[in-house]
Scaffold this motif. Structure first.
Motif, PDB file in Angstrom:
ATOM      1  N   VAL A   1       0.828  -1.202   0.000  1.00 44.38           N
ATOM      2  CA  VAL A   1       0.000   0.000   0.000  1.00 44.38           C
ATOM      3  C   VAL A   1       0.872   1.265   0.000  1.00 44.38           C
ATOM      4  O   VAL A   1       0.556   2.255  -0.666  1.00 44.38           O
ATOM      5  CB  VAL A   1      -1.002  -0.034   1.190  1.00 44.38           C
ATOM      6  CG1 VAL A   1      -0.394   0.450   2.469  1.00 44.38           C
ATOM      7  CG2 VAL A   1      -2.260   0.710   0.865  1.00 44.38           C
ATOM      8  N   LYS A   2       1.997   1.210   0.685  1.00 41.19           N
ATOM      9  CA  LYS A   2       2.919   2.363   0.709  1.00 41.19           C
ATOM     10  C   LYS A   2       3.668   2.491  -0.606  1.00 41.19           C
ATOM     11  O   LYS A   2       3.874   3.604  -1.107  1.00 41.19           O
ATOM     12  CB  LYS A   2       3.896   2.234   1.874  1.00 41.19           C
ATOM     13  CG  LYS A   2       3.220   2.422   3.213  1.00 41.19           C
ATOM     14  CD  LYS A   2       4.207   2.458   4.342  1.00 41.19           C
ATOM     15  CE  LYS A   2       3.480   2.711   5.649  1.00 41.19           C
ATOM     16  NZ  LYS A   2       4.388   3.066   6.707  1.00 41.19           N
TER      17      LYS A   2
ATOM     18  N   ASN B   1       2.530   1.533  -3.512  1.00 39.79           N
ATOM     19  CA  ASN B   1       1.549   2.021  -4.483  1.00 39.79           C
ATOM     20  C   ASN B   1       1.301   3.514  -4.317  1.00 39.79           C
ATOM     21  O   ASN B   1       1.125   4.232  -5.309  1.00 39.79           O
ATOM     22  CB  ASN B   1       0.245   1.242  -4.367  1.00 39.79           C
ATOM     23  CG  ASN B   1       0.396  -0.190  -4.831  1.00 39.79           C
ATOM     24  OD1 ASN B   1       1.301  -0.506  -5.600  1.00 39.79           O
ATOM     25  ND2 ASN B   1      -0.467  -1.068  -4.343  1.00 39.79           N
ATOM     26  N   ARG B   2       1.291   4.007  -3.082  1.00 40.39           N
ATOM     27  CA  ARG B   2       1.141   5.447  -2.841  1.00 40.39           C
ATOM     28  C   ARG B   2       2.295   6.214  -3.477  1.00 40.39           C
ATOM     29  O   ARG B   2       2.086   7.226  -4.150  1.00 40.39           O
ATOM     30  CB  ARG B   2       1.096   5.722  -1.342  1.00 40.39           C
ATOM     31  CG  ARG B   2       1.111   7.187  -0.999  1.00 40.39           C
ATOM     32  CD  ARG B   2       1.130   7.398   0.527  1.00 40.39           C
ATOM     33  NE  ARG B   2       1.587   8.722   0.817  1.00 40.39           N
ATOM     34  CZ  ARG B   2       2.802   9.026   1.254  1.00 40.39           C
ATOM     35  NH1 ARG B   2       3.693   8.081   1.483  1.00 40.39           N
ATOM     36  NH2 ARG B   2       3.152  10.274   1.484  1.00 40.39           N
ATOM     37  N   LEU B   3       3.513   5.711  -3.277  1.00 37.96           N
ATOM     38  CA  LEU B   3       4.682   6.368  -3.873  1.00 37.96           C
ATOM     39  C   LEU B   3       4.581   6.382  -5.401  1.00 37.96           C
ATOM     40  O   LEU B   3       4.869   7.389  -6.036  1.00 37.96           O
ATOM     41  CB  LEU B   3       5.969   5.673  -3.433  1.00 37.96           C
ATOM     42  CG  LEU B   3       6.349   5.852  -1.967  1.00 37.96           C
ATOM     43  CD1 LEU B   3       7.506   4.935  -1.609  1.00 37.96           C
ATOM     44  CD2 LEU B   3       6.683   7.295  -1.674  1.00 37.96           C
TER      45      LEU B   3
ATOM     46  N   ARG C   1       1.844   6.308  -7.243  1.00 38.20           N
ATOM     47  CA  ARG C   1       0.815   7.277  -7.640  1.00 38.20           C
ATOM     48  C   ARG C   1       1.353   8.701  -7.592  1.00 38.20           C
ATOM     49  O   ARG C   1       1.114   9.503  -8.491  1.00 38.20           O
ATOM     50  CB  ARG C   1      -0.412   7.167  -6.731  1.00 38.20           C
ATOM     51  CG  ARG C   1      -1.338   6.030  -7.064  1.00 38.20           C
ATOM     52  CD  ARG C   1      -2.660   6.156  -6.330  1.00 38.20           C
ATOM     53  NE  ARG C   1      -2.520   6.336  -4.904  1.00 38.20           N
ATOM     54  CZ  ARG C   1      -2.445   5.362  -4.004  1.00 38.20           C
ATOM     55  NH1 ARG C   1      -2.473   4.104  -4.404  1.00 38.20           N
ATOM     56  NH2 ARG C   1      -2.332   5.640  -2.724  1.00 38.20           N
ATOM     57  N   LEU C   2       2.097   9.015  -6.517  1.00 36.81           N
ATOM     58  CA  LEU C   2       2.653  10.360  -6.377  1.00 36.81           C
ATOM     59  C   LEU C   2       3.671  10.668  -7.476  1.00 36.81           C
ATOM     60  O   LEU C   2       3.675  11.769  -8.030  1.00 36.81           O
ATOM     61  CB  LEU C   2       3.299  10.519  -5.003  1.00 36.81           C
ATOM     62  CG  LEU C   2       2.333  10.608  -3.828  1.00 36.81           C
ATOM     63  CD1 LEU C   2       3.083  10.480  -2.519  1.00 36.81           C
ATOM     64  CD2 LEU C   2       1.566  11.906  -3.877  1.00 36.81           C
TER      65      LEU C   2
ATOM     66  N   ALA D   1       8.707   6.490   2.196  1.00 39.03           N
ATOM     67  CA  ALA D   1       7.286   6.151   2.335  1.00 39.03           C
ATOM     68  C   ALA D   1       6.622   6.903   3.480  1.00 39.03           C
ATOM     69  O   ALA D   1       5.407   7.099   3.470  1.00 39.03           O
ATOM     70  CB  ALA D   1       7.123   4.648   2.536  1.00 39.03           C
TER      71      ALA D   1
ATOM     72  N   ASN E   1       3.036  14.003   1.408  1.00 41.25           N
ATOM     73  CA  ASN E   1       2.836  14.187  -0.033  1.00 41.25           C
ATOM     74  C   ASN E   1       3.463  15.487  -0.502  1.00 41.25           C
ATOM     75  O   ASN E   1       4.080  15.538  -1.562  1.00 41.25           O
ATOM     76  CB  ASN E   1       1.342  14.203  -0.366  1.00 41.25           C
ATOM     77  CG  ASN E   1       0.704  12.852  -0.199  1.00 41.25           C
ATOM     78  OD1 ASN E   1       1.366  11.876   0.132  1.00 41.25           O
ATOM     79  ND2 ASN E   1      -0.583  12.782  -0.424  1.00 41.25           N
TER      80      ASN E   1
END
Length: 128
Positions: free
Chosen positions: A68-69, A71-73, A75-76, A102, A106
């Motif tokens: 999940v972390k 994937n967040r990176l 996306r950013l 991570a 943002n």
């Protein structure tokens, strides 16, 4: 006339032609690329001769154990690339992250990536 709301954002879509998709493409960037460093990220890039920038992501488990972390990176990084893409030269870019990235906010990650995009432009202007 009402404009289709999707058409105004059409230039923001992360199309396949804007991505590095093959292992060979990644290998060429790693072998021949130059590096730009900023907090949390290492950006490796090389000229591609295609007329537009392309992005590849190499976000490993070393920088973020949980998917999940990671994937967040991703996306950013993709969002930051979309915003900066028009100003970037024709280069292939691979983004790597370091430990602790991570947990960053943002806002800080976007600022770090903006610094990396600016560094790429400076390095390529000096080389020309």
């Amino acid at each position: 006339m009402n404009a289709d709301p999707r058409s105004s954002a059409a230039h923001q879509i992360f199309k396949r032609k804007l991505r590095l998709t093959k292992a060979r493409e990644f290998q060429q960037v790693f072998a021949e690329g130059r590096r730009a460093y900023c907090k949390g990220f290492v950006v490796i890039f090389r000229a591609n001769g295609l007329g537009h920038a392309r992005l590849g992501l190499a976000i490993s488990r070393k920088c973020a154990r949980r998917a999940v972390k990671r994937n967040r990176l991703k996306r950013l990084v993709r969002e930051s690339f979309r915003r900066a893409r028009c100003g970037l030269p024709a280069v292939d870019i691979v983004v790597l992250c370091g430990k602790g990235t991570a947990e960053a906010s943002n806002r800080r990650l976007f600022a770090d990536l903006e610094q990396a995009w600016n560094q790429i432009m400076k390095l390529l202007c000096v080389a020309s």
